[in-house]
Design a protein around this motif. Structure first.
Motif, PDB file in Angstrom:
ATOM      1  N   THR A 206       0.819  -1.218   0.000  1.00  0.00           N
ATOM      2  CA  THR A 206       0.000   0.000   0.000  1.00  0.00           C
ATOM      3  C   THR A 206       0.850   1.263   0.000  1.00  0.00           C
ATOM      4  O   THR A 206       0.325   2.368  -0.114  1.00  0.00           O
ATOM      5  N   ASP A 207       2.165   1.113   0.164  1.00  0.00           N
ATOM      6  CA  ASP A 207       3.087   2.259   0.225  1.00  0.00           C
ATOM      7  C   ASP A 207       4.167   2.090  -0.833  1.00  0.00           C
ATOM      8  O   ASP A 207       5.067   1.266  -0.690  1.00  0.00           O
ATOM      9  N   GLN A 208       4.089   2.876  -1.899  1.00  0.00           N
ATOM     10  CA  GLN A 208       5.018   2.740  -3.016  1.00  0.00           C
ATOM     11  C   GLN A 208       6.446   3.160  -2.677  1.00  0.00           C
ATOM     12  O   GLN A 208       7.373   2.893  -3.441  1.00  0.00           O
ATOM     13  N   THR A 209       6.651   3.807  -1.529  1.00  0.00           N
ATOM     14  CA  THR A 209       8.007   4.183  -1.118  1.00  0.00           C
ATOM     15  C   THR A 209       8.609   3.177  -0.135  1.00  0.00           C
ATOM     16  O   THR A 209       9.704   3.395   0.382  1.00  0.00           O
ATOM     17  N   SER A 210       7.913   2.066   0.105  1.00  0.00           N
ATOM     18  CA  SER A 210       8.384   1.130   1.126  1.00  0.00           C
ATOM     19  C   SER A 210       9.582   0.303   0.682  1.00  0.00           C
ATOM     20  O   SER A 210      10.130  -0.479   1.470  1.00  0.00           O
ATOM     21  N   SER A 280      18.432   6.208  -8.114  1.00  0.00           N
ATOM     22  CA  SER A 280      19.842   5.996  -7.803  1.00  0.00           C
ATOM     23  C   SER A 280      20.198   6.662  -6.485  1.00  0.00           C
ATOM     24  O   SER A 280      19.335   7.198  -5.786  1.00  0.00           O
ATOM     25  N   PHE A 281      21.483   6.663  -6.174  1.00  0.00           N
ATOM     26  CA  PHE A 281      21.963   7.318  -4.959  1.00  0.00           C
ATOM     27  C   PHE A 281      21.780   8.831  -5.014  1.00  0.00           C
ATOM     28  O   PHE A 281      22.024   9.511  -4.023  1.00  0.00           O
ATOM     29  N   LEU A 282      21.341   9.364  -6.144  1.00  0.00           N
ATOM     30  CA  LEU A 282      21.126  10.811  -6.281  1.00  0.00           C
ATOM     31  C   LEU A 282      19.673  11.221  -6.073  1.00  0.00           C
ATOM     32  O   LEU A 282      19.352  12.402  -6.163  1.00  0.00           O
ATOM     33  N   CYS A 283      18.780  10.282  -5.814  1.00  0.00           N
ATOM     34  CA  CYS A 283      17.365  10.611  -5.657  1.00  0.00           C
ATOM     35  C   CYS A 283      17.069  11.067  -4.234  1.00  0.00           C
ATOM     36  O   CYS A 283      17.320  10.327  -3.272  1.00  0.00           O
ATOM     37  N   ALA A 284      16.534  12.277  -4.117  1.00  0.00           N
ATOM     38  CA  ALA A 284      16.238  12.877  -2.814  1.00  0.00           C
ATOM     39  C   ALA A 284      14.789  13.339  -2.767  1.00  0.00           C
ATOM     40  O   ALA A 284      14.140  13.528  -3.794  1.00  0.00           O
ATOM     41  N   ASP A 285      14.301  13.571  -1.558  1.00  0.00           N
ATOM     42  CA  ASP A 285      12.921  14.039  -1.395  1.00  0.00           C
ATOM     43  C   ASP A 285      12.677  15.365  -2.099  1.00  0.00           C
ATOM     44  O   ASP A 285      11.598  15.608  -2.629  1.00  0.00           O
ATOM     45  N   ASN A 286      13.691  16.232  -2.115  1.00  0.00           N
ATOM     46  CA  ASN A 286      13.481  17.575  -2.647  1.00  0.00           C
ATOM     47  C   ASN A 286      13.784  17.698  -4.137  1.00  0.00           C
ATOM     48  O   ASN A 286      13.567  18.754  -4.722  1.00  0.00           O
ATOM     49  N   PHE A 287      14.273  16.622  -4.765  1.00  0.00           N
ATOM     50  CA  PHE A 287      14.646  16.768  -6.176  1.00  0.00           C
ATOM     51  C   PHE A 287      14.166  15.617  -7.051  1.00  0.00           C
ATOM     52  O   PHE A 287      13.588  15.829  -8.107  1.00  0.00           O
ATOM     53  N   CYS A 288      14.411  14.390  -6.656  1.00  0.00           N
ATOM     54  CA  CYS A 288      14.127  13.229  -7.514  1.00  0.00           C
ATOM     55  C   CYS A 288      13.478  12.149  -6.680  1.00  0.00           C
ATOM     56  O   CYS A 288      14.163  11.333  -6.098  1.00  0.00           O
ATOM     57  N   ARG A 289      12.168  12.154  -6.632  1.00  0.00           N
ATOM     58  CA  ARG A 289      11.465  11.162  -5.809  1.00  0.00           C
ATOM     59  C   ARG A 289      11.186   9.906  -6.638  1.00  0.00           C
ATOM     60  O   ARG A 289      10.078   9.394  -6.685  1.00  0.00           O
ATOM     61  N   ARG A 290      12.232   9.393  -7.255  1.00  0.00           N
ATOM     62  CA  ARG A 290      12.043   8.270  -8.182  1.00  0.00           C
ATOM     63  C   ARG A 290      12.483   6.941  -7.569  1.00  0.00           C
ATOM     64  O   ARG A 290      12.886   6.027  -8.267  1.00  0.00           O
ATOM     65  N   TYR A 291      12.377   6.866  -6.251  1.00  0.00           N
ATOM     66  CA  TYR A 291      12.700   5.633  -5.539  1.00  0.00           C
ATOM     67  C   TYR A 291      11.423   4.798  -5.355  1.00  0.00           C
ATOM     68  O   TYR A 291      11.132   4.310  -4.270  1.00  0.00           O
ATOM     69  N   ARG A 292      10.666   4.640  -6.443  1.00  0.00           N
ATOM     70  CA  ARG A 292       9.396   3.912  -6.442  1.00  0.00           C
ATOM     71  C   ARG A 292       9.330   3.023  -7.685  1.00  0.00           C
ATOM     72  O   ARG A 292       9.911   3.356  -8.721  1.00  0.00           O
ATOM     73  N   PRO A 293       8.612   1.896  -7.621  1.00  0.00           N
ATOM     74  CA  PRO A 293       8.518   1.020  -8.794  1.00  0.00           C
ATOM     75  C   PRO A 293       8.010   1.716 -10.048  1.00  0.00           C
ATOM     76  O   PRO A 293       8.474   1.418 -11.155  1.00  0.00           O
ATOM     77  N   ALA A 294       7.066   2.635  -9.917  1.00  0.00           N
ATOM     78  CA  ALA A 294       6.477   3.289 -11.091  1.00  0.00           C
ATOM     79  C   ALA A 294       7.398   4.320 -11.726  1.00  0.00           C
ATOM     80  O   ALA A 294       7.171   4.727 -12.875  1.00  0.00           O
ATOM     81  N   ALA A 295       8.418   4.764 -11.013  1.00  0.00           N
ATOM     82  CA  ALA A 295       9.287   5.826 -11.525  1.00  0.00           C
ATOM     83  C   ALA A 295       9.982   5.374 -12.806  1.00  0.00           C
ATOM     84  O   ALA A 295      10.407   4.229 -12.928  1.00  0.00           O
ATOM     85  N   ARG A 296      10.082   6.290 -13.737  1.00  0.00           N
ATOM     86  CA  ARG A 296      10.735   5.991 -15.011  1.00  0.00           C
ATOM     87  C   ARG A 296      11.368   7.281 -15.532  1.00  0.00           C
ATOM     88  O   ARG A 296      10.905   8.382 -15.239  1.00  0.00           O
ATOM     89  N   GLN A 297      12.407   7.130 -16.298  1.00  0.00           N
ATOM     90  CA  GLN A 297      13.123   8.298 -16.801  1.00  0.00           C
ATOM     91  C   GLN A 297      13.793   7.941 -18.124  1.00  0.00           C
ATOM     92  O   GLN A 297      14.246   6.812 -18.308  1.00  0.00           O
ATOM     93  N   PRO A 298      13.880   8.903 -19.061  1.00  0.00           N
ATOM     94  CA  PRO A 298      14.578   8.608 -20.318  1.00  0.00           C
ATOM     95  C   PRO A 298      16.080   8.776 -20.171  1.00  0.00           C
ATOM     96  O   PRO A 298      16.554   9.595 -19.392  1.00  0.00           O
ATOM     97  N   GLN A 299      16.805   7.981 -20.910  1.00  0.00           N
ATOM     98  CA  GLN A 299      18.248   8.126 -20.995  1.00  0.00           C
ATOM     99  C   GLN A 299      18.659   7.882 -22.436  1.00  0.00           C
ATOM    100  O   GLN A 299      18.210   6.911 -23.066  1.00  0.00           O
ATOM    101  N   GLU A 300      19.494   8.769 -22.975  1.00  0.00           N
ATOM    102  CA  GLU A 300      19.980   8.555 -24.334  1.00  0.00           C
ATOM    103  C   GLU A 300      20.616   7.172 -24.438  1.00  0.00           C
ATOM    104  O   GLU A 300      21.485   6.813 -23.645  1.00  0.00           O
ATOM    105  N   SER A 301      20.177   6.427 -25.428  1.00  0.00           N
ATOM    106  CA  SER A 301      20.557   5.022 -25.519  1.00  0.00           C
ATOM    107  C   SER A 301      22.051   4.802 -25.703  1.00  0.00           C
ATOM    108  O   SER A 301      22.594   3.769 -25.304  1.00  0.00           O
ATOM    109  N   ASP A 302      22.749   5.768 -26.322  1.00  0.00           N
ATOM    110  CA  ASP A 302      24.182   5.610 -26.572  1.00  0.00           C
ATOM    111  C   ASP A 302      25.035   6.346 -25.543  1.00  0.00           C
ATOM    112  O   ASP A 302      26.244   6.466 -25.708  1.00  0.00           O
ATOM    113  N   PHE A 303      24.408   6.821 -24.467  1.00  0.00           N
ATOM    114  CA  PHE A 303      25.132   7.597 -23.469  1.00  0.00           C
ATOM    115  C   PHE A 303      25.270   6.775 -22.196  1.00  0.00           C
ATOM    116  O   PHE A 303      24.675   5.715 -22.039  1.00  0.00           O
ATOM    117  N   SER A 304      26.083   7.265 -21.264  1.00  0.00           N
ATOM    118  CA  SER A 304      26.302   6.549 -20.008  1.00  0.00           C
ATOM    119  C   SER A 304      26.647   7.551 -18.912  1.00  0.00           C
ATOM    120  O   SER A 304      26.948   8.713 -19.179  1.00  0.00           O
TER     121      SER A 304
END
Length: 319
Positions: A206-210, A280-304
């Motif tokens: 019931t808690d997506q941040t768990s 990732s280790f860069l996700c914080a409450d005030n900037f990137c709340r993507r520490y959840r299963p539904a979170a998704r983000q684009p990344q250039e396929s040829d970049f790293s």
């Protein structure tokens, strides 16, 4: 062409412009920071913080099932919420490590896109590196395109991965991840498979941040504590990438599905990009709340970068 150069040349899409804008805003915020940068990265959490050798390279079966993709979405790109059915598959319990990738490179001679880029040189050469602290006098952007930043030298030519066999491999592109997966007899998960595995692993459905915090709000995954990008207090035990297995496994036995390193999936996000999951280790409450299963983000396929890795899955076949 990297997204930064696309913007400069006027060939960037609206999503790419927004992506670069977020980096620029980050840089402006960080200019006020007052600590010195350490280009070779943060100290390791603990010498004993890692998976046992016997558990490296093991898999668990993610059972077939129906689930709600995009549950409790926060950002627009995470929706809509839809019900999907997924077949069973086996997933490696941890992100692919430096040692595993080393075995692949030794066997195949594979050269990563970051290594190829460094050889070519020029304005686009390199891989993205995040520096945890910034000297305000220098006014440096915490993100830098570093030529010579590779999986072997994660912070540039003067760094190395000595003693970090059990850390997730980073500075790998989608092509690199796919090449490893094929060599290892598996494949990258698609976004739906990855999200199902993460959902089933939540300690409280019931808690997506768990997957990131316990019931009392204490961190149980490698994320950023404090005000990003000024200070990471390291309350979770790490101020940067951590070895595989430092944090408790999910309810179905998977490590670091949330936090530590973003993970490549085989699902396109938009033209020229693929979907990464998990935060990732860069996700914080005030900037990137993507520490959840539904979170998704684009990344250039040829970049790293130094905060994106991957794990592999294998299809379940009837014996």
């Amino acid at each position: 062409m990297t997204v930064f150069n696309k913007v400069q040349s006027g060939n960037a899409s609206l999503s790419e412009i927004k992506h670069v804008r977020s980096y620029i805003l980050m840089a402006l915020l960080t200019a006020a920071a007052c600590q010195d940068v350490e280009d070779k990265g943060p100290a390791a959490p603990s010498a004993n913080c890692r998976l046992a050798d016997a558990d490296i390279g093991t898999f668990v079966t993610v059972p077939a099932g129906q689930f709600l993709k995009g549950a409790s979405a926060i950002y627009p790109e995470e929706g809509p919420t839809i019900s999907l059915t997924v077949d069973a598959f086996d997933m490696q319990v941890h992100e692919v490590t430096n040692a595993q990738f080393e075995a692949f490179v030794s066997a195949t001679g594979h050269e990563t896109d970051a290594e190829r880029s460094a050889k070519r040189g020029g304005i686009e050469a390199g891989s993205a590196v995040f520096r945890h602290t910034v000297d305000s006098a220098a006014g440096r952007n915490p993100w830098a395109l570093v030529s010579g930043a590779t999986w072997r030298t994660p912070f540039g030519p003067d760094s190395d991965i000595s003693g970090k066999d059990h850390y997730p491999v980073i500075h790998v592109s989608l092509r690199d991840a796919k090449a490893y997966a094929e060599w290892a007899g598996g494949r990258l998960p698609n976004e739906v498979e990855w999200e199902l595995a993460a959902q089933l692993g939540l300690f409280d459905e019931t808690d997506q941040t768990s997957g990131a915090f316990d019931a009392d709000g204490r961190p149980i995954a490698n994320t950023w504590q404090g005000i990003f990008p000024y200070v990471d207090t390291g309350d979770d035990g790490a101020t940067g990438l951590a070895p595989a297995g430092c944090y408790q496994p999910s309810k179905i036995g998977l490590y670091d599905m949330i936090g530590n390193a973003w993970e490549w999936t085989d699902t396109p996000f938009s033209d020229g990009t693929h979907t990464v999951k998990g935060g990732s280790f860069l996700c914080a409450d005030n900037f990137c709340r993507r520490y959840r299963p539904a979170a998704r983000q684009p990344q250039e396929s040829d970049f790293s970068s130094n905060h994106i890795g991957f794990r592999i899955i294998r299809d379940v076949t009837d014996s």
